[in-house]
Structures are given as C-alpha cells and as structure tokens.
Design a protein around this motif. Structure first.
Motif, short mmCIF file in Angstrom:
data_model
loop_
_atom_site.label_atom_id
_atom_site.label_comp_id
_atom_site.label_asym_id
_atom_site.label_seq_id
_atom_site.Cartn_x
_atom_site.Cartn_y
_atom_site.Cartn_z
N VAL A 109 0.84 -1.20 0.00
CA VAL A 109 0.00 0.00 0.00
C VAL A 109 0.87 1.25 0.00
CG1 VAL A 109 -1.80 1.25 1.25
CG2 VAL A 109 -1.83 -1.25 1.23
N LEU A 110 1.90 1.25 0.83
CA LEU A 110 2.79 2.41 0.91
C LEU A 110 3.54 2.62 -0.40
CD1 LEU A 110 4.22 1.87 4.50
CD2 LEU A 110 2.66 3.68 3.78
N ARG A 111 3.94 1.51 -1.02
CA ARG A 111 4.65 1.61 -2.29
C ARG A 111 3.76 2.26 -3.36
NH1 ARG A 111 5.47 -3.42 -2.92
NH2 ARG A 111 7.34 -3.45 -1.60
N THR A 112 2.52 1.81 -3.44
CA THR A 112 1.58 2.39 -4.41
C THR A 112 1.31 3.85 -4.10
OG1 THR A 112 0.52 0.24 -4.74
CG2 THR A 112 -0.74 2.19 -5.38
N PHE A 113 1.12 4.16 -2.82
CA PHE A 113 0.80 5.53 -2.43
C PHE A 113 1.92 6.49 -2.78
CE2 PHE A 113 0.62 9.06 0.61
CZ PHE A 113 -0.70 9.47 0.45
N THR A 114 3.15 6.14 -2.45
CA THR A 114 4.27 7.05 -2.72
C THR A 114 4.49 7.26 -4.21
OG1 THR A 114 5.81 5.18 -2.50
CG2 THR A 114 5.44 6.55 -0.56
N ARG A 115 4.17 6.24 -5.02
CA ARG A 115 4.31 6.40 -6.47
C ARG A 115 3.21 7.27 -7.06
NH1 ARG A 115 5.93 0.11 -8.08
NH2 ARG A 115 8.08 0.19 -7.26
N GLN A 116 1.98 7.10 -6.54
CA GLN A 116 0.85 7.86 -7.07
C GLN A 116 0.83 9.30 -6.57
OE1 GLN A 116 -2.94 5.97 -6.53
NE2 GLN A 116 -2.38 4.13 -7.67
N PHE A 117 1.34 9.53 -5.35
CA PHE A 117 1.25 10.86 -4.75
C PHE A 117 2.62 11.29 -4.22
CE2 PHE A 117 -2.76 8.55 -4.06
CZ PHE A 117 -3.61 9.30 -4.88
N PRO A 118 3.55 11.59 -5.12
CA PRO A 118 4.92 11.91 -4.71
C PRO A 118 5.03 13.22 -3.93
CG PRO A 118 4.60 12.31 -7.06
CD PRO A 118 3.38 11.61 -6.59
N ASN A 119 3.99 14.07 -3.98
CA ASN A 119 4.06 15.35 -3.28
C ASN A 119 3.61 15.26 -1.82
OD1 ASN A 119 4.99 16.75 -5.57
ND2 ASN A 119 2.91 17.04 -6.32
N VAL A 120 3.29 14.06 -1.36
CA VAL A 120 2.91 13.86 0.03
C VAL A 120 4.14 13.42 0.82
CG1 VAL A 120 1.50 12.54 1.66
CG2 VAL A 120 0.53 13.28 -0.54
N ALA A 121 4.39 14.12 1.94
CA ALA A 121 5.48 13.73 2.84
C ALA A 121 4.89 12.82 3.91
CB ALA A 121 6.11 14.97 3.47
N LEU A 122 5.27 11.55 3.88
CA LEU A 122 4.74 10.58 4.84
C LEU A 122 5.54 10.63 6.14
CD1 LEU A 122 3.95 7.26 2.91
CD2 LEU A 122 2.37 8.61 4.30
N ASP A 123 4.82 10.82 7.24
CA ASP A 123 5.42 10.74 8.57
C ASP A 123 4.85 9.49 9.23
OD1 ASP A 123 6.44 11.07 11.09
OD2 ASP A 123 5.18 12.79 11.62
N ILE A 124 5.61 8.38 9.17
CA ILE A 124 5.13 7.09 9.66
C ILE A 124 5.67 6.85 11.07
CG2 ILE A 124 5.00 4.62 9.23
CD1 ILE A 124 5.58 5.17 6.30
N GLN A 125 4.76 6.62 12.02
CA GLN A 125 5.13 6.36 13.40
C GLN A 125 4.79 4.91 13.73
OE1 GLN A 125 3.01 9.27 15.72
NE2 GLN A 125 3.87 11.00 14.59
N PHE A 126 5.80 4.12 14.11
CA PHE A 126 5.58 2.72 14.47
C PHE A 126 5.33 2.64 15.98
CE2 PHE A 126 7.77 2.49 10.44
CZ PHE A 126 7.11 1.43 9.80
N LEU A 127 4.09 2.27 16.32
CA LEU A 127 3.65 2.28 17.71
C LEU A 127 2.81 1.04 17.99
CD1 LEU A 127 2.30 5.95 17.69
CD2 LEU A 127 4.49 5.24 18.62
N ASP A 128 2.70 0.68 19.27
CA ASP A 128 1.73 -0.34 19.63
C ASP A 128 0.34 0.16 19.22
OD1 ASP A 128 3.71 -1.87 20.74
OD2 ASP A 128 3.30 -1.27 22.81
N SER A 129 -0.54 -0.76 18.84
CA SER A 129 -1.87 -0.37 18.37
C SER A 129 -2.59 0.50 19.40
CB SER A 129 -2.71 -1.61 18.06
OG SER A 129 -2.23 -2.27 16.91
N GLU A 130 -2.43 0.16 20.67
CA GLU A 130 -3.12 0.89 21.73
C GLU A 130 -2.60 2.32 21.84
OE1 GLU A 130 -3.23 -3.18 21.68
OE2 GLU A 130 -1.42 -2.04 22.11
#
Length: 296
Positions: A109-130
C-alpha cells in the motif's frame, strides 16, 4: 493565546517534565520555562506544581489540557479544510501503525501511495496499536492502521481491512505438537507467553479462556510478536500468533471447535477534517478489504 506556549504546555503535560518537553520540541529548558511563564501570566493561573524534579498539573492545568487539545485540533482542521479546496494531494500525512502491520501488510500500500502521490510527505510512526489509538484521539496522527479495538471509542471511526486468523503455536518438539486432539484446558496447563495485558490481542485471547472458565498460565509477556515467536520456537512457552507469521520454526496446535481471529484496519477521529492525502491513503486501504471467503 500563543500557540507555541500551548504546544509547550501540552508537551510538559505529556512527558511529565520540562526537559522532556524541550527534547520533543527541540528547545532548551529555559525556553520552555519562558513559554509556560508567559502562558501562566496570560491566564493568571498556575498550570504546574513543581516539587523538586516532579512536575504535575494543577487543577487549572487539568482544566486547560483538554481545551488546549481542542484549540490546536480546530486550527489543524481549519488548515486542512482550506488546503483541501485546491484538490491537490500534497502536504504531510501523519500515519501511525503497529510494527506487525507495518512489516507484513502495509508495504504494498505504501509503495503504491508514494508512487501515485509523490508530493505527500509521509510521517510514519511505528507504535503499539493501543498507543496509536491514543494518537488518533488526541489528534497527533491523522490515520492509524492497527489491530482494531474490540470496544471502540465513540469518537473513533474504525474500518476493518484484513481478517487476521490467530493460531495456537508451540515449538515443534513441544509435548502438545502433533497431538490429534488438544483442548483449551490442555493448553492452559502449560506456560504461555502473551502480548502485554494492555494490548487488544491480549484481551481477545483472554476472553476466549474466560468464556470457558479457564485461566492461562502466563509466564512472560511482550508486545513484540517477533519476540513472542522466538520464545515459542525455543520451547519456552506456547502462544497465539497471526497465521501469516507461521513457518517451520513453530508448530500450529489445532483446537477442535475453536477459531480465533482479530480485525486489522484503519481508524480516524470522527470530528477531524481529513486531508486529501489521508482520503487518498484510505481509498488504497479500502481496495485491500478482503471479501468473505477470500484468502488472507
């Protein structure tokens, strides 16, 4: 009201210290103190009690905190609503996700998103679901892709995307491995390693045992599924793991009549204006929704 002062106030309330707030906001401790002094002078109240190294909210501080979140969220909503008018998919998208989903479900999903919308800066935070759940409630993340809560908060909109079957697993040489019929009572008699007691997955598994009047023998706990898998594989305990993680390091134990699963999906705050970037990302997630009977 000065927004920089409000941000400093929230940072101290969340970190429990002026130094912690300074690290989060990349400011010196004197600069943080100056901002709080300005806010206290403006409101004519004391917001923090400072007892040695301990910092706690006063009654006025506790009253201000939810309103401070609300003020900043309204301003963020306003900015997003105005930015959305031009129809462009750009800007920053703050996304929270669990380590497991980030490793095993999101990469395509991330691969597709970054290719389709290169002008979006993704800030991904890896956290416990809670923890990610709280980030959504407090407005610090726009979308969270997590294990969905069994009992969602009324301000959270949850959309299931993947059904995640869970299997009971042991080491290949464990005494329960290879048995034709194993009951939940048999499993409960052996040491287990569980996700932490605050996790949604822990609650899902615990409810299964409670429904049959059983108490699992939880010898250890950790929130990291890869760590749980390692502990199981070396014979320390049994556990429950997503079926997608199973390989020859562990052996699945079939329990007749018992099927366990959890829902993975995304959540957003119901009162938040979503950016065009968030809506585009959610559309890609919607395309991943598994139909009944479709293999995971």
């Amino acid at each position: 009201m000065d927004l920089a002062n409000l941000n400093a106030f929230i940072a101290i309330a969340e970190t429990g210290s002026f130094s912690g707030a300074g690290e989060r906001l990349h400011l010196t401790q004197p600069a943080i103190s100056k901002r709080i002094a300005g806010l206290e002078q403006q409101l004519n109240v004391r917001l923090f009690d400072r007892l040695g190294r301990e910092v706690g909210l006063t009654e006025a501080g506790r009253a201000l905190l939810p309103r401070a979140y609300q003020i900043l969220n309204v301003l963020d909503d306003t900015r997003r609503a105005l930015t959305n008018l031009n129809g462009e998919v750009s800007g920053r998208l703050t996304l929270a996700t669990s380590h497991h989903i980030g490793l095993h479900r999101l990469p395509p999903v991330l691969r597709t998103f970054t290719r389709q919308f290169p002008n979006v800066a993704l800030d991904i935070q890896f956290l416990d679901s809670e923890v990610a759940y709280e980030e959504i409630l407090h407005g610090r993340a726009e979308v969270a892709v997590i294990t969905l809560a069994p009992d969602p908060h009324h301000l959270v909109s949850a959309t299931p995307v993947w059904d995640d079957p869970l299997d009971f697993v042991v080491a290949p040489e464990h005494s329960l491995a290879g048995h034709g019929r194993v009951s939940l009572a048999d499993i409960a008699g052996h040491p287990a390693v569980f996700p932490g007691g605050n996790t949604f997955t822990h609650h899902i598994v615990s409810r299964l045992f409670e429904a049959q009047g059983l108490t699992p023998n939880i010898a250890m706990s950790t929130n990291y599924l890869e760590t749980i898998k390692m502990m199981v594989s070396i014979g320390l305990a049994w556990s429950v793991l997503p079926r997608t993680m199973l390989d020859d390091q562990v052996a699945s134990v079939a329990l007749p009549g018992i099927q366990l699963s959890r829902q993975l999906g995304y959540i957003v705050h119901t009162e938040r204006t979503l950016s065009n970037a968030a809506r585009a990302f959610m559309s890609l997630l919607d395309a991943q929704v598994e139909l009944p009977g479709q293999p995971a």
